[in-house]
Design a protein around this motif. Structure first.
Motif, PDB file in Angstrom:
ATOM      1  N   ARG A   4      71.666 -10.107  34.741  1.00  0.00           N
ATOM      2  CA  ARG A   4      72.503  -9.374  33.788  1.00  0.00           C
ATOM      3  C   ARG A   4      72.594  -7.898  34.182  1.00  0.00           C
ATOM      4  O   ARG A   4      73.675  -7.294  34.142  1.00  0.00           O
ATOM      5  N   ALA A   5      71.468  -7.320  34.574  1.00  0.00           N
ATOM      6  CA  ALA A   5      71.477  -5.910  34.956  1.00  0.00           C
ATOM      7  C   ALA A   5      72.346  -5.697  36.194  1.00  0.00           C
ATOM      8  O   ALA A   5      73.084  -4.704  36.281  1.00  0.00           O
ATOM      9  N   LEU A   6      72.269  -6.618  37.156  1.00  0.00           N
ATOM     10  CA  LEU A   6      73.112  -6.504  38.343  1.00  0.00           C
ATOM     11  C   LEU A   6      74.589  -6.615  37.980  1.00  0.00           C
ATOM     12  O   LEU A   6      75.436  -5.899  38.527  1.00  0.00           O
ATOM     13  N   ARG A   7      74.910  -7.528  37.043  1.00  0.00           N
ATOM     14  CA  ARG A   7      76.312  -7.679  36.639  1.00  0.00           C
ATOM     15  C   ARG A   7      76.812  -6.415  35.959  1.00  0.00           C
ATOM     16  O   ARG A   7      77.941  -5.965  36.194  1.00  0.00           O
ATOM     17  N   TYR A   8      75.973  -5.814  35.110  1.00  0.00           N
ATOM     18  CA  TYR A   8      76.359  -4.558  34.461  1.00  0.00           C
ATOM     19  C   TYR A   8      76.571  -3.467  35.506  1.00  0.00           C
ATOM     20  O   TYR A   8      77.539  -2.692  35.435  1.00  0.00           O
ATOM     21  N   PHE A   9      75.664  -3.408  36.481  1.00  0.00           N
ATOM     22  CA  PHE A   9      75.785  -2.403  37.534  1.00  0.00           C
ATOM     23  C   PHE A   9      77.086  -2.559  38.308  1.00  0.00           C
ATOM     24  O   PHE A   9      77.811  -1.582  38.552  1.00  0.00           O
ATOM     25  N   VAL A  10      77.413  -3.780  38.700  1.00  0.00           N
ATOM     26  CA  VAL A  10      78.643  -4.020  39.455  1.00  0.00           C
ATOM     27  C   VAL A  10      79.869  -3.655  38.627  1.00  0.00           C
ATOM     28  O   VAL A  10      80.843  -3.083  39.142  1.00  0.00           O
ATOM     29  N   THR A  11      79.843  -3.954  37.344  1.00  0.00           N
ATOM     30  CA  THR A  11      80.985  -3.631  36.479  1.00  0.00           C
ATOM     31  C   THR A  11      81.166  -2.123  36.366  1.00  0.00           C
ATOM     32  O   THR A  11      82.294  -1.613  36.443  1.00  0.00           O
ATOM     33  N   VAL A  12      80.071  -1.379  36.182  1.00  0.00           N
ATOM     34  CA  VAL A  12      80.175   0.085  36.131  1.00  0.00           C
ATOM     35  C   VAL A  12      80.671   0.616  37.472  1.00  0.00           C
ATOM     36  O   VAL A  12      81.498   1.527  37.530  1.00  0.00           O
ATOM     37  N   ALA A  13      80.196   0.036  38.573  1.00  0.00           N
ATOM     38  CA  ALA A  13      80.644   0.471  39.896  1.00  0.00           C
ATOM     39  C   ALA A  13      82.136   0.201  40.091  1.00  0.00           C
ATOM     40  O   ALA A  13      82.845   0.991  40.732  1.00  0.00           O
ATOM     41  N   ILE A  36      71.368  -0.019  33.074  1.00  0.00           N
ATOM     42  CA  ILE A  36      71.471   0.712  34.342  1.00  0.00           C
ATOM     43  C   ILE A  36      70.228   1.572  34.545  1.00  0.00           C
ATOM     44  O   ILE A  36      69.664   1.630  35.653  1.00  0.00           O
ATOM     45  N   ALA A  37      69.782   2.246  33.484  1.00  0.00           N
ATOM     46  CA  ALA A  37      68.580   3.081  33.597  1.00  0.00           C
ATOM     47  C   ALA A  37      67.363   2.240  33.959  1.00  0.00           C
ATOM     48  O   ALA A  37      66.525   2.635  34.795  1.00  0.00           O
ATOM     49  N   GLN A  38      67.239   1.055  33.358  1.00  0.00           N
ATOM     50  CA  GLN A  38      66.112   0.177  33.664  1.00  0.00           C
ATOM     51  C   GLN A  38      66.182  -0.312  35.108  1.00  0.00           C
ATOM     52  O   GLN A  38      65.170  -0.367  35.817  1.00  0.00           O
ATOM     53  N   LEU A  39      67.397  -0.638  35.573  1.00  0.00           N
ATOM     54  CA  LEU A  39      67.554  -1.089  36.957  1.00  0.00           C
ATOM     55  C   LEU A  39      67.170   0.034  37.921  1.00  0.00           C
ATOM     56  O   LEU A  39      66.513  -0.212  38.946  1.00  0.00           O
ATOM     57  N   GLU A  40      67.580   1.252  37.602  1.00  0.00           N
ATOM     58  CA  GLU A  40      67.227   2.385  38.461  1.00  0.00           C
ATOM     59  C   GLU A  40      65.707   2.573  38.519  1.00  0.00           C
ATOM     60  O   GLU A  40      65.141   2.867  39.581  1.00  0.00           O
ATOM     61  N   ARG A  41      65.031   2.399  37.376  1.00  0.00           N
ATOM     62  CA  ARG A  41      63.572   2.520  37.364  1.00  0.00           C
ATOM     63  C   ARG A  41      62.924   1.428  38.214  1.00  0.00           C
ATOM     64  O   ARG A  41      61.981   1.684  38.970  1.00  0.00           O
ATOM     65  N   GLU A  42      63.437   0.200  38.094  1.00  0.00           N
ATOM     66  CA  GLU A  42      62.870  -0.905  38.872  1.00  0.00           C
ATOM     67  C   GLU A  42      63.057  -0.693  40.372  1.00  0.00           C
ATOM     68  O   GLU A  42      62.161  -1.006  41.170  1.00  0.00           O
ATOM     69  N   LEU A  43      64.224  -0.169  40.765  1.00  0.00           N
ATOM     70  CA  LEU A  43      64.517   0.018  42.183  1.00  0.00           C
ATOM     71  C   LEU A  43      63.961   1.326  42.729  1.00  0.00           C
ATOM     72  O   LEU A  43      63.838   1.500  43.951  1.00  0.00           O
ATOM     73  N   GLY A  44      63.672   2.260  41.832  1.00  0.00           N
ATOM     74  CA  GLY A  44      63.139   3.550  42.269  1.00  0.00           C
ATOM     75  C   GLY A  44      64.168   4.446  42.910  1.00  0.00           C
ATOM     76  O   GLY A  44      63.817   5.343  43.685  1.00  0.00           O
ATOM     77  N   VAL A  45      65.453   4.221  42.606  1.00  0.00           N
ATOM     78  CA  VAL A  45      66.524   5.064  43.143  1.00  0.00           C
ATOM     79  C   VAL A  45      67.536   5.346  42.033  1.00  0.00           C
ATOM     80  O   VAL A  45      67.617   4.622  41.040  1.00  0.00           O
ATOM     81  N   ARG A  46      68.299   6.414  42.230  1.00  0.00           N
ATOM     82  CA  ARG A  46      69.398   6.711  41.318  1.00  0.00           C
ATOM     83  C   ARG A  46      70.652   6.050  41.866  1.00  0.00           C
ATOM     84  O   ARG A  46      71.004   6.237  43.038  1.00  0.00           O
ATOM     85  N   LEU A  47      71.322   5.248  41.051  1.00  0.00           N
ATOM     86  CA  LEU A  47      72.491   4.488  41.500  1.00  0.00           C
ATOM     87  C   LEU A  47      73.801   5.242  41.279  1.00  0.00           C
ATOM     88  O   LEU A  47      74.770   5.017  41.999  1.00  0.00           O
TER      89      LEU A  47
END
Length: 282
Positions: A4-13, A36-47
């Motif tokens: 779900r987080a990846l789908r949200y990220f792709v949609t925002v992108a 998106i904020a949670q995904l950035e924390r998990e990946l350790g990067v700003r998207l």
């Protein structure tokens, strides 16, 4: 990490706007921001680089985007393989559009692979493309689309546009007509009228000011047939479906065209995309 987080990220992108992404996902904007904020924390990067005026992908965001699309596509393939609907081709279309082309195209595809069922899904163009991105469709037909984020747009056919007027219109018996000769009368359209038609007219410099909108193209034709001054414009495929004796379809002069495309997921294998394009071409 959730799909779900990846789908949200792709949609925002795709949208580069959190509000529009939330609208596409049919959820509240804060929920998108939290994911998106949670995904950035998990990946350790700003998207994303965010400012009050715009949203942009970071360099890391660009790298993650390709991998996220691949992960979502793989998950969709797993769902399709596990579904009892495997063997169903879901084709996005518009109300009252592409009828003859769909019949020819489906027949052509069945000559290559007869063992599949077809489900036609009528959607307005933006919803059609979004459903294709979300894996709810396997392909779509569209006019006037040059590019669509996350999708492959394959220009497939070209159609002439025709003016449609009442049989009592002053131009009804002409072999061809210019839009300037029709502009004094009201231009009619409908809620499911193909938007690419109006766009093509404007790009050709025609003064197509959209007036009253009927509910359907069929209602528009009835209204045009009952008014000797009004007019509309339809592509050749839809003109071929006209059966009313109350209207006349007249080629535009100068000739004005619109491009029709097969639209498919970005990860569809090239040989499949080529087969789809060939099936629905002229």
């Amino acid at each position: 990490m959730e799909l779900r987080a990846l789908r949200y990220f792709v949609t925002v992108a795709d949208e580069l706007h959190f509000g529009r992404a939330a609208d596409r996902l049919h959820i509240a904007q804060p929920a998108v921001s939290r994911q998106i904020a949670q995904l950035e924390r998990e990946l350790g990067v700003r998207l994303f680089d965010r400012s009050p005026r715009r949203v942009r992908l970071t360099a890391a965001g660009h790298r993650v985007l390709d991998a996220a699309r691949a992960a979502l596509a793989a998950a969709d393939r797993v769902r399709v393989a596990a579904s009892p609907r495997a063997g169903v081709m879901r084709i996005g279309t518009g109300t009252g559009q592409f009828t003859a082309r769909l019949e020819r195209g489906i027949d052509a595809l069945r000559e290559q692979a007869p063992a599949f069922d077809v489900v036609l899904v009528d959607l307005p163009l933006p919803a059609r493309l979004n459903a294709l991105r979300q894996g709810e469709l396997d392909m779509a037909l569209a006019r006037g689309v040059r590019a669509a984020p996350g999708l492959r747009v394959l220009p497939t056919w070209t159609e002439s546009l025709f003016a449609v007027v009442s049989a009592r219109h002053a131009a009804a018996d002409r072999a061809a007509v210019g839009v300037a000769q029709l502009a004094d009368g009201p231009f009619r359209t409908s809620q499911d009228h193909d938007p690419s038609v109006v766009t093509a007219l404007r790009e050709a410099g025609a003064p197509a000011r959209v007036g009253h909108r009927a509910a359907t193209v069929g209602d528009t034709i009835v209204e045009v047939g009952s008014d000797p001054r009004s007019w509309t414009v339809l592509p050749a495929d839809q003109v071929a479906e006209l059966h009313s004796t109350r209207v006349r379809a007249i080629p535009l002069d100068p000739r004005t065209t619109v491009t029709g495309s097969v639209v498919v997921p970005a990860d569809l294998p090239s040989h499949c995309a080529t087969a789809h394009r060939a099936a629905f071409g002229d």
